[in-house]
Design an enzyme around this catalytic site. Structure first.
Site, PDB file in Angstrom:
ATOM      1  CG  HIS A 157      -8.793 -44.896 -41.902  1.00  0.00           C
ATOM      2  ND1 HIS A 157      -9.948 -45.285 -41.272  1.00  0.00           N
ATOM      3  CD2 HIS A 157      -8.494 -45.905 -42.754  1.00  0.00           C
ATOM      4  CE1 HIS A 157     -10.330 -46.470 -41.727  1.00  0.00           C
ATOM      5  NE2 HIS A 157      -9.463 -46.868 -42.637  1.00  0.00           N
TER       6      HIS A 157
HETATM    7  C1  UD1 Z   1      -5.235 -49.450 -44.903  1.00  0.00           C
HETATM    8  C2  UD1 Z   1      -6.203 -50.128 -45.845  1.00  0.00           C
HETATM    9  C3  UD1 Z   1      -7.633 -49.748 -45.463  1.00  0.00           C
HETATM   10  C4  UD1 Z   1      -7.905 -50.022 -43.991  1.00  0.00           C
HETATM   11  C5  UD1 Z   1      -6.842 -49.384 -43.129  1.00  0.00           C
HETATM   12  C6  UD1 Z   1      -7.016 -49.811 -41.704  1.00  0.00           C
HETATM   13  C7  UD1 Z   1      -5.392 -50.444 -48.151  1.00  0.00           C
HETATM   14  C8  UD1 Z   1      -5.435 -49.929 -49.530  1.00  0.00           C
HETATM   15  N1  UD1 Z   1      -5.995 -49.678 -47.219  1.00  0.00           N
HETATM   16  O1  UD1 Z   1      -5.376 -48.050 -45.092  1.00  0.00           O
HETATM   17  O2  UD1 Z   1      -8.527 -50.518 -46.225  1.00  0.00           O
HETATM   18  O3  UD1 Z   1      -9.156 -49.482 -43.672  1.00  0.00           O
HETATM   19  O4  UD1 Z   1      -5.544 -49.818 -43.569  1.00  0.00           O
HETATM   20  O5  UD1 Z   1      -6.411 -48.922 -40.827  1.00  0.00           O
HETATM   21  O6  UD1 Z   1      -4.857 -51.493 -47.900  1.00  0.00           O
HETATM   22  N2  UD1 Z   1       1.278 -45.108 -41.898  1.00  0.00           N
HETATM   23  C9  UD1 Z   1       2.158 -44.894 -40.859  1.00  0.00           C
HETATM   24  N3  UD1 Z   1       2.390 -45.935 -39.999  1.00  0.00           N
HETATM   25  C10 UD1 Z   1       1.805 -47.140 -40.120  1.00  0.00           C
HETATM   26  C11 UD1 Z   1       0.925 -47.350 -41.193  1.00  0.00           C
HETATM   27  C12 UD1 Z   1       0.664 -46.326 -42.069  1.00  0.00           C
HETATM   28  O7  UD1 Z   1       2.707 -43.800 -40.707  1.00  0.00           O
HETATM   29  O8  UD1 Z   1       2.076 -48.027 -39.289  1.00  0.00           O
HETATM   30  C13 UD1 Z   1       0.977 -43.974 -42.810  1.00  0.00           C
HETATM   31  C14 UD1 Z   1       1.913 -43.911 -44.009  1.00  0.00           C
HETATM   32  O9  UD1 Z   1       2.170 -42.561 -44.306  1.00  0.00           O
HETATM   33  C15 UD1 Z   1       1.063 -44.524 -45.109  1.00  0.00           C
HETATM   34  C16 UD1 Z   1      -0.340 -44.111 -44.713  1.00  0.00           C
HETATM   35  O10 UD1 Z   1      -0.341 -44.130 -43.297  1.00  0.00           O
HETATM   36  O11 UD1 Z   1       1.431 -44.044 -46.376  1.00  0.00           O
HETATM   37  C17 UD1 Z   1      -1.400 -45.051 -45.237  1.00  0.00           C
HETATM   38  O12 UD1 Z   1      -1.126 -46.403 -44.868  1.00  0.00           O
HETATM   39  P1  UD1 Z   1      -1.651 -47.604 -45.780  1.00  0.00           P
HETATM   40  O13 UD1 Z   1      -1.368 -48.894 -45.108  1.00  0.00           O
HETATM   41  O14 UD1 Z   1      -1.163 -47.448 -47.180  1.00  0.00           O
HETATM   42  O15 UD1 Z   1      -3.185 -47.364 -45.848  1.00  0.00           O
HETATM   43  P2  UD1 Z   1      -4.237 -47.074 -44.682  1.00  0.00           P
HETATM   44  O16 UD1 Z   1      -4.794 -45.710 -44.867  1.00  0.00           O
HETATM   45  O17 UD1 Z   1      -3.656 -47.426 -43.372  1.00  0.00           O
HETATM   46  N1  UDP Z   2      -9.122 -49.365 -33.695  1.00  0.00           N
HETATM   47  C1  UDP Z   2      -8.256 -49.359 -32.613  1.00  0.00           C
HETATM   48  N2  UDP Z   2      -7.621 -48.186 -32.294  1.00  0.00           N
HETATM   49  C2  UDP Z   2      -7.803 -47.031 -32.997  1.00  0.00           C
HETATM   50  C3  UDP Z   2      -8.698 -47.066 -34.112  1.00  0.00           C
HETATM   51  C4  UDP Z   2      -9.326 -48.242 -34.435  1.00  0.00           C
HETATM   52  O1  UDP Z   2      -8.072 -50.379 -31.949  1.00  0.00           O
HETATM   53  O2  UDP Z   2      -7.181 -46.017 -32.645  1.00  0.00           O
HETATM   54  C5  UDP Z   2      -9.807 -50.624 -34.046  1.00  0.00           C
HETATM   55  C6  UDP Z   2     -11.315 -50.507 -34.090  1.00  0.00           C
HETATM   56  O3  UDP Z   2     -11.871 -50.735 -32.811  1.00  0.00           O
HETATM   57  C7  UDP Z   2     -11.678 -51.591 -35.096  1.00  0.00           C
HETATM   58  C8  UDP Z   2     -10.538 -51.551 -36.080  1.00  0.00           C
HETATM   59  O4  UDP Z   2      -9.443 -50.962 -35.368  1.00  0.00           O
HETATM   60  O5  UDP Z   2     -11.708 -52.867 -34.479  1.00  0.00           O
HETATM   61  C9  UDP Z   2     -10.910 -50.701 -37.259  1.00  0.00           C
HETATM   62  O6  UDP Z   2      -9.772 -50.375 -37.982  1.00  0.00           O
HETATM   63  P1  UDP Z   2      -9.711 -49.165 -39.010  1.00  0.00           P
HETATM   64  O7  UDP Z   2     -10.720 -48.153 -38.677  1.00  0.00           O
HETATM   65  O8  UDP Z   2      -8.292 -48.757 -39.063  1.00  0.00           O
HETATM   66  O9  UDP Z   2     -10.015 -49.882 -40.399  1.00  0.00           O
HETATM   67  P2  UDP Z   2     -11.317 -50.352 -41.192  1.00  0.00           P
HETATM   68  O10 UDP Z   2     -12.182 -51.127 -40.283  1.00  0.00           O
HETATM   69  O11 UDP Z   2     -11.973 -49.130 -41.745  1.00  0.00           O
HETATM   70  O12 UDP Z   2     -10.748 -51.167 -42.297  1.00  0.00           O
END
Ligand code: UD1
Ligand code: UDP
Length: 365
Positions: A204
């Site tokens: 991601h």
């Molecule tokens: C965010 C965090 C990242 C973390 C991740 C956990 C920042 C900069 N990044 O990244 O550090 O590892 O969360 O998962 O804060 N979207 C949906 N539905 C949702 C959420 C997101 O469709 O419920 C899509 C949207 O198109 C959005 C994209 O995902 O633009 C990215 O979401 P965003 O929260 O900006 O960043 P993450 O990649 O989720």
């Molecule tokens: N996770 C989850 N379902 C998923 C993917 C991740 O419950 O489909 C959990 C995972 O076990 C961990 C946390 O979400 O506890 C990690 O989140 P993510 O990979 O989104 O973010 P990061 O840790 O890189 O910030």
């Protein structure tokens, strides 16, 4: 003592559970704010339902946007809430835009900030998380470090006061929920999986999803692996795969199985029964280590250097040949040393917060 806790993204809901429970046990009042950064049911509500997280007092509903707009909207709304609720402290987790917005809103209002997962560094300023970590740590008063490396990173930046090596709250969460996962999750049966018969993948990070060449390379490697790949797919990644015409049907024919994001209990089951995990997630690198499942990290660097040093994680970036080489040959030789604490980090954090004397703030004259 009243604390405002700010969460907004999937891993923060999980990290907050052990700490919220410990704060309650320590009679610290908690006011829970969800920024709305993550909002799909399976990126947010599922964790509240499954893990028994109380309904947030406020959901800012900020949603997705550019970094500036998303962080800015959170900042505006969080300032209003902090002014109204007058907390003694603001508690933030990890390194997302929600973390930074809350830390900034609080420090500007002279409210102490406590940072759980302080001191992590990738030393890669291309990552949005790296800005968020560094800036949050330089706003904070209390630093709850998961590892000794995190403490050293802070020391190097001149941050020495208020620093505590507590261990990792994600280890606490695994300790708390592993048994429930075994009792309640049916994902292995639903997908017809048995222990060691599949590989688990997640991707991601913008560097991997938003660069078509890298995303194609990762998918190519997954398609050439020697076992089915189970791939719970972040919405960001799902969108990018679709832009590259890599449809779920096409991938399934090549034994790469896209799933919607799964709940935490299902994820714990998928992780501990996988032969190998391929990921660019921070949290999942650690969970692989907790379960002693070898991990291939689809990045060039990691904040979780202990997992690499212990021989349970290798950094391969998006290099197809390296991914295939390690996926087919990587066998860690030693038991993973316990470098993430004893699974009781949250109790230590709550005890420190409860007894913290704000006159100790190093930044207030
Ligand atoms: C965010 C965090 C990242 C973390 C991740 C956990 C920042 C900069 N990044 O990244 O550090 O590892 O969360 O998962 O804060 N979207 C949906 N539905 C949702 C959420 C997101 O469709 O419920 C899509 C949207 O198109 C959005 C994209 O995902 O633009 C990215 O979401 P965003 O929260 O900006 O960043 P993450 O990649 O989720
Ligand atoms: N996770 C989850 N379902 C998923 C993917 C991740 O419950 O489909 C959990 C995972 O076990 C961990 C946390 O979400 O506890 C990690 O989140 P993510 O990979 O989104 O973010 P990061 O840790 O890189 O910030």
């Amino acid at each position: 003592m009243k604390v405002i806790t700010v969460v907004g993204a999937r891993p923060q809901f999980i990290k907050s559970v052990p700490v919220s429970r410990a704060l309650e046990a320590a009679s610290v009042r908690e006011f829970l704010v969800h920024t709305g950064q993550h909002y799909d049911v399976n990126m947010s509500q599922i964790f509240f339902d499954e893990l028994g997280i109380p309904r947030p007092h406020v959901n800012l509903g900020v949603g997705s946007s550019t970094h500036g707009r998303q962080t800015g909207e959170m900042l505006i709304r969080l300032e209003e809430i902090i002014l109204k609720e007058k907390p003694d402290m603001v508690l933030v987790y990890g390194d997302t835009n929600s973390t930074l917005a809350a830390a900034l809103a609080a420090v500007k209002l002279h409210i102490p900030v406590a940072h759980v997962e302080a001191g992590l560094r990738s030393f890669n300023r291309q990552m949005p998380e790296e800005h968020n970590r560094v800036l949050t740590d330089h706003c904070a008063d209390l630093f709850f470090c998961p590892t000794a490396t995190a403490v050293e990173n802070l020391t190097r930046e001149g941050i020495k006061k208020g620093v505590y090596l507590t261990g990792d709250v994600m280890y606490d969460a695994v300790r708390i929920f592993s048994e429930q996962a075994r009792d309640r999750s049916t994902i292995l049966q639903r997908l017809g999986l048995t222990r060691g018969s599949y590989l688990l993948a997640t991707v991601h990070r913008p560097r991997n999803t938003d660069d078509p060449q890298r995303l194609r390379a990762l998918v190519e490697a997954f398609m050439r692996l020697d076992a089915p790949v189970i791939f719970p797919t972040h919405p960001r990644t799902r969108q990018r795969l679709s832009l590259l015409n890599l449809s779920p049907g096409y991938l399934a024919q090549r034994d790469v199985h896209l799933l919607d994001p799964v709940g935490y209990l299902d994820m714990l089951m998928l992780e501990q029964n996988a032969r190998l995990i391929l990921t660019d997630s921070g949290g999942i690198q650690k969970e692989a280590y907790f379960f002693a499942v070898p991990c291939i990290t689809l990045r060039e660097e990691t904040e979780w250097v202990e997992t690499v040093n212990a021989g349970w994680n290798v950094l391969v970036g998006a290099d197809v040949e390296k991914i295939l080489h390690f996926a087919h040959t990587f066998v860690p030789r030693v038991t993973p040393p316990p470098v993430f604490g004893d699974g009781r980090a949250a109790d230590k954090i709550a005890a420190i917060i409860r007894t913290w004397d704000s006159h100790n703030r190093f930044s207030i004259k």
